[in-house]
Design an enzyme around this catalytic site. Structure first.
Site, mmCIF file in Angstrom:
data_model
loop_
_atom_site.group_PDB
_atom_site.id
_atom_site.type_symbol
_atom_site.label_atom_id
_atom_site.label_comp_id
_atom_site.label_asym_id
_atom_site.label_seq_id
_atom_site.Cartn_x
_atom_site.Cartn_y
_atom_site.Cartn_z
ATOM 1 N N GLY A 46 0.831 -1.188 0.000
ATOM 2 C CA GLY A 46 0.000 0.000 0.000
ATOM 3 C C GLY A 46 0.867 1.240 0.000
ATOM 4 O O GLY A 46 2.053 1.184 0.345
ATOM 5 N N GLN A 51 2.963 10.007 1.237
ATOM 6 C CA GLN A 51 4.247 9.339 0.996
ATOM 7 C C GLN A 51 4.878 9.739 -0.335
ATOM 8 O O GLN A 51 6.057 9.451 -0.570
ATOM 9 C CB GLN A 51 4.080 7.817 1.048
ATOM 10 C CG GLN A 51 3.745 7.296 2.442
ATOM 11 C CD GLN A 51 3.654 5.796 2.465
ATOM 12 O OE1 GLN A 51 2.618 5.237 2.134
ATOM 13 N NE2 GLN A 51 4.742 5.129 2.805
ATOM 14 N N CYS A 89 6.912 -0.372 6.164
ATOM 15 C CA CYS A 89 6.403 0.833 5.500
ATOM 16 C C CYS A 89 7.466 1.331 4.526
ATOM 17 O O CYS A 89 8.651 1.373 4.863
ATOM 18 C CB CYS A 89 6.104 1.903 6.540
ATOM 19 S SG CYS A 89 5.458 3.433 5.849
ATOM 20 N N LEU A 90 7.031 1.714 3.335
ATOM 21 C CA LEU A 90 7.979 2.205 2.334
ATOM 22 C C LEU A 90 8.710 3.455 2.819
ATOM 23 O O LEU A 90 9.810 3.746 2.344
ATOM 24 C CB LEU A 90 7.245 2.514 1.021
ATOM 25 C CG LEU A 90 6.567 1.319 0.342
ATOM 26 C CD1 LEU A 90 5.904 1.770 -0.954
ATOM 27 C CD2 LEU A 90 7.556 0.197 0.083
ATOM 28 N N HIS A 131 -3.285 0.693 8.149
ATOM 29 C CA HIS A 131 -1.939 1.287 8.052
ATOM 30 C C HIS A 131 -1.959 2.486 7.099
ATOM 31 O O HIS A 131 -1.459 3.566 7.437
ATOM 32 C CB HIS A 131 -0.967 0.205 7.565
ATOM 33 C CG HIS A 131 0.429 0.683 7.298
ATOM 34 N ND1 HIS A 131 1.532 0.168 7.954
ATOM 35 C CD2 HIS A 131 0.921 1.620 6.440
ATOM 36 C CE1 HIS A 131 2.623 0.793 7.520
ATOM 37 N NE2 HIS A 131 2.282 1.664 6.590
ATOM 38 N N GLU A 132 -2.559 2.307 5.931
ATOM 39 C CA GLU A 132 -2.587 3.399 4.949
ATOM 40 C C GLU A 132 -3.474 4.546 5.440
ATOM 41 O O GLU A 132 -3.139 5.720 5.254
ATOM 42 C CB GLU A 132 -3.066 2.895 3.589
ATOM 43 C CG GLU A 132 -2.209 1.798 2.964
ATOM 44 C CD GLU A 132 -0.723 2.092 2.982
ATOM 45 O OE1 GLU A 132 -0.338 3.272 2.893
ATOM 46 O OE2 GLU A 132 0.070 1.138 3.121
ATOM 47 N N HIS A 135 -1.725 6.955 7.709
ATOM 48 C CA HIS A 135 -0.843 7.926 7.038
ATOM 49 C C HIS A 135 -1.566 9.252 6.772
ATOM 50 O O HIS A 135 -0.940 10.314 6.766
ATOM 51 C CB HIS A 135 -0.373 7.376 5.688
ATOM 52 C CG HIS A 135 0.845 6.503 5.757
ATOM 53 N ND1 HIS A 135 2.076 6.978 6.154
ATOM 54 C CD2 HIS A 135 1.027 5.189 5.463
ATOM 55 C CE1 HIS A 135 2.970 5.990 6.100
ATOM 56 N NE2 HIS A 135 2.357 4.885 5.686
HETATM 57 NI NI NI Z 1 3.286 3.064 5.398
#
Ligand code: NI
Length: 155
Positions: A46, A51, A89-90, A131-132, A135
């Site tokens: 995701g 991000q 997480c990216l 999670h997304e 953000h």
């Molecule tokens: Ni993340």
């Protein structure tokens, strides 16, 4: 489509509240497709708009290869139960951590056509969505995680 740079932890952008998308335009669709491409290149499940430096309430999730969800102005309307699992997480490369999340959620959001849809997710899918979603409010999984570690250290 184009690959966009992923904002890394430590950048204040990731700590801000995102604003709603007022209209689902071609530009919004283009950003979402770029996000999908970027997420796949970085091998994530995701990616949320902040991000890639876009302060709007939207994310793309692909909890399983080929099953893609575009969520614009998402709202979690119900949640129940709990589960714990490992997340990465990216924006926090090279680490994973254990996070408690709801076992099941309902979420409504606009799709790429600007139509409102409601979804029900459980297990890993619910984890990815939560999670997304976090953000969009400036929350990272490391704020909630225990046992943050490098995946290699598990052996
Ligand atoms: Ni993340």
């Amino acid at each position: 489509m184009a690959i966009r740079n992923v904002v890394l932890e430590g950048d204040e952008i990731l700590r801000k509240h995102c604003r709603e998308v007022s209209e689902v335009t071609d530009r919004i669709r283009e950003i979402m497709e770029d996000m999908l491409e970027t997420m796949r290149k970085e091998v994530g499940a995701g990616i949320a708009a902040p991000q890639v430096g876009i302060m709007r309430r939207m994310f793309v999730a692909e909890p399983e290869p080929g099953r893609v969800y575009y969520m614009i102005n998402p709202v979690i309307t119900e949640q129940e139960g709990s589960q714990t699992g490992d997340e990465g997480c990216l924006s926090v490369p090279g680490l994973i951590g254990t996070v408690e999340r709801p076992q099941r959620i309902k979420i409504k959001a606009l799709d790429l056509d600007g139509k409102e849809k409601e979804y029900e997710f459980e297990g890993w899918d619910a984890t990815v969505m939560c999670h997304e979603y976090d953000h969009l409010d400036g929350i990272l999984y490391i704020d909630k995680a225990t046992n943050i570690r490098e995946p290699e250290s598990e052996e």
